[in-house]
Scaffold this motif. Structure first.
Motif, PDB file in Angstrom:
ATOM      1  N   LYS A 181      22.445  61.820  36.505  1.00  0.00           N
ATOM      2  CA  LYS A 181      22.131  62.527  35.266  1.00  0.00           C
ATOM      3  C   LYS A 181      22.670  63.951  35.252  1.00  0.00           C
ATOM      4  O   LYS A 181      22.674  64.594  34.201  1.00  0.00           O
ATOM      5  N   ASP A 182      23.118  64.466  36.378  1.00  0.00           N
ATOM      6  CA  ASP A 182      23.767  65.776  36.443  1.00  0.00           C
ATOM      7  C   ASP A 182      25.286  65.665  36.293  1.00  0.00           C
ATOM      8  O   ASP A 182      26.003  66.650  36.496  1.00  0.00           O
ATOM      9  N   ASN A 183      25.755  64.445  36.016  1.00  0.00           N
ATOM     10  CA  ASN A 183      27.186  64.180  35.853  1.00  0.00           C
ATOM     11  C   ASN A 183      27.965  64.323  37.163  1.00  0.00           C
ATOM     12  O   ASN A 183      29.139  64.667  37.164  1.00  0.00           O
ATOM     13  N   HIS A 184      27.302  64.059  38.274  1.00  0.00           N
ATOM     14  CA  HIS A 184      27.953  64.060  39.584  1.00  0.00           C
ATOM     15  C   HIS A 184      28.182  62.620  40.034  1.00  0.00           C
ATOM     16  O   HIS A 184      27.310  61.761  39.839  1.00  0.00           O
ATOM     17  N   ALA A 185      29.338  62.377  40.624  1.00  0.00           N
ATOM     18  CA  ALA A 185      29.664  61.020  41.073  1.00  0.00           C
ATOM     19  C   ALA A 185      28.679  60.563  42.142  1.00  0.00           C
ATOM     20  O   ALA A 185      28.382  61.298  43.088  1.00  0.00           O
ATOM     21  N   ARG A 186      28.169  59.362  41.993  1.00  0.00           N
ATOM     22  CA  ARG A 186      27.268  58.800  42.997  1.00  0.00           C
ATOM     23  C   ARG A 186      28.041  58.458  44.272  1.00  0.00           C
ATOM     24  O   ARG A 186      29.196  58.037  44.218  1.00  0.00           O
ATOM     25  N   SER A 187      27.373  58.608  45.407  1.00  0.00           N
ATOM     26  CA  SER A 187      28.020  58.267  46.669  1.00  0.00           C
ATOM     27  C   SER A 187      26.975  57.974  47.725  1.00  0.00           C
ATOM     28  O   SER A 187      25.787  58.270  47.548  1.00  0.00           O
ATOM     29  N   TYR A 188      27.416  57.386  48.818  1.00  0.00           N
ATOM     30  CA  TYR A 188      26.581  57.178  50.002  1.00  0.00           C
ATOM     31  C   TYR A 188      27.295  57.756  51.210  1.00  0.00           C
ATOM     32  O   TYR A 188      28.485  57.527  51.417  1.00  0.00           O
TER      33      TYR A 188
END
Length: 438
Positions: free
Chosen positions: A317-324
């Motif tokens: 929701k902060d417009n940051h790419a999801r990652s692990y």
């Protein structure tokens, strides 16, 4: 410490490639639930009820996944998704996750075992008693190509929940209020017997989105290995008569990510370098750089180095790419084989590549039978991660009898999967980014 036969020269049963296992019995582990805001029903995992694991933890997070069982790799988890409080839909994390090999070379050079592909790991699934699955459910697994077809159905898969202690704690700067929450985990595990050893393969899914993968070795030391007359073993028992032979356990996992439901992802490597204090500065400086890993990689862990898998299709929701992010566990790297010389491998997806060594499938002439042979410069668009964690077992008196569990493993932790701590209390939900003192 390996075999329960009359010599250490263990015969290797020939087992073929298996079909997927069917299962019966309970499908959801026991555990408390909490109310969530009304929203559209979340889609179920893409499998029938017999293969489904779905658990809503007391803190509000739900994990969903499917499973099947293979004759060599044992338990395989599929379509793993994570839905913390505040997310209307599940977030897909992994397409498949499984063990990819347990390589066991002995210090004296006499033997080396591939426990998954050459020693019957999958066939060695054992029944569990209720006491070793506290508060949970034990599912029945049909072992494909079972050595004993009359006993192919094994009560061998535990799903349960467990407390892990503090998820967080924070004192308010005003009002003397303490924000704290006790974390909850979903545990999924099997026990597989290989010779004298019993391997506990544990998958631990935390309510904050972290996934822990661990293998614990327990069981018994083999009395046929009390023969280390070459100085490589450790004396057990009275005096210095019985010497247990030392050996290594090199455990590999294969992770096929599917972040946000897509196999397309990027790999990034981060390195930090600390420099002495510059003139006028009070402390050393630390510069972190990112390297885009565009082609297949055999990676080595170093101080202040880490990797992450980045979604190509989803943002929080902060417009940051999801990652692990990969979080390594303690390891003792074994340098005796090319495929064990690196801590992590990223390869382009190839259905034929299933085991990190002694790969059973015929992938074509010259393809190679181990993961180190598959690093050949391909561009990474659908990366598969292979993680290697080693343990050098030098036996001790306390290893008998039975042998305490010794664990080895690693974690993957969410990085920007959600915009805030997924367990944030409602009173702090507006404190995202710069905030005034609380």
């Amino acid at each position: 410490m390996r075999v329960n036969r009359n010599s250490r020269a263990r015969s290797r049963a020939a087992v073929g490639l298996s079909t997927l296992a069917l299962a019966a019995g309970a499908t959801t582990a026991a555990g408390p639930a909490v109310a969530q805001p009304r929203s559209a029903p979340a889609p179920a995992a893409d499998c029938s009820a017999a293969y489904r694991i779905e658990q809503k933890l007391a803190t509000g997070t739900t994990w969903r996944m499917c499973w099947h069982y293979e004759s060599e790799a044992g338990l395989v988890l599929e379509n793993i998704s994570y839905q913390p409080p505040g997310e209307a839909q599940p977030i897909k994390v992994l397409s498949t996750a499984k063990l990819a090999q347990i390589d066991v070379p002995y210090d004296d050079g006499s033997v080396e075992y591939s426990d998954l592909t050459g020693a019957g790991f999958g066939q060695g699934l054992v029944d569990m008693v209720p006491a070793e699955c506290p508060g949970g459910a034990i599912k029945t697994v049909k072992v494909p190509d079972a050595w004993d077809p009359q006993h192919a159905n094994v009560k061998g898969l535990c799903t349960t929940t467990r407390s892990r202690g503090h998820a967080y704690r924070m004192e308010s700067e005003t009002g003397n209020k303490v924000f704290q929450k006790q974390g909850k985990d979903l545990l999924v595990y099997t026990v597989n017997k290989v010779g004298w050893y019993e391997y506990i393969t544990e998958w631990r899914f935390q309510d904050d989105g972290t996934v822990n993968m661990n293998v614990g070795a327990t069981g018994s030391l083999s009395p046929f290995d009390y023969d280390a007359g070459d100085g490589r073993g450790w004396p057990l028992g009275k005096g210095a008569k019985d010497y247990a032979t030392s050996h290594s356990h090199n455990v590999f996992w294969r992770l096929n990510f599917g972040l946000d439901g897509s196999s397309k992802a990027k790999v990034e490597q981060y390195d930090s370098v600390v420099s002495p204090p510059a003139q006028g500065q009070e402390a050393p400086s630390n510069k972190t750089t990112v390297t885009k890993v565009g082609k297949e990689l055999a990676g080595d862990a170093k101080n202040m180095r880490w990797w992450r898998i980045v979604s190509n299709s989803g943002k929080n929701k902060d417009n940051h790419a999801r990652s692990y992010e990969f979080v390594p566990g303690a390891t003792t790297k074994y340098l005796g084989r090319a495929f064990t010389k690196h801590d992590i491998y990223f390869t382009e997806y190839n259905k034929c590549e299933q085991f990190a060594s002694d790969n059973l499938r015929n992938c074509g002439a010259g393809h190679g039978k181990s993961v180190d042979k598959w690093i050949d410069g391909q561009t990474l668009t659908h990366p598969v991660a292979w993680v290697n964690v080693g343990f050098h077992h030098v036996a001790r008196d306390e290893d008998q009898q039975p042998m305490p569990v010794h664990w080895q493993g690693f974690s993957i932790a969410p990085r920007d999967v959600t915009a805030m701590n997924p367990l944030t209390p409602p009173e702090l939900a507006n404190q995202n980014g710069h905030v005034e003192p609380r």
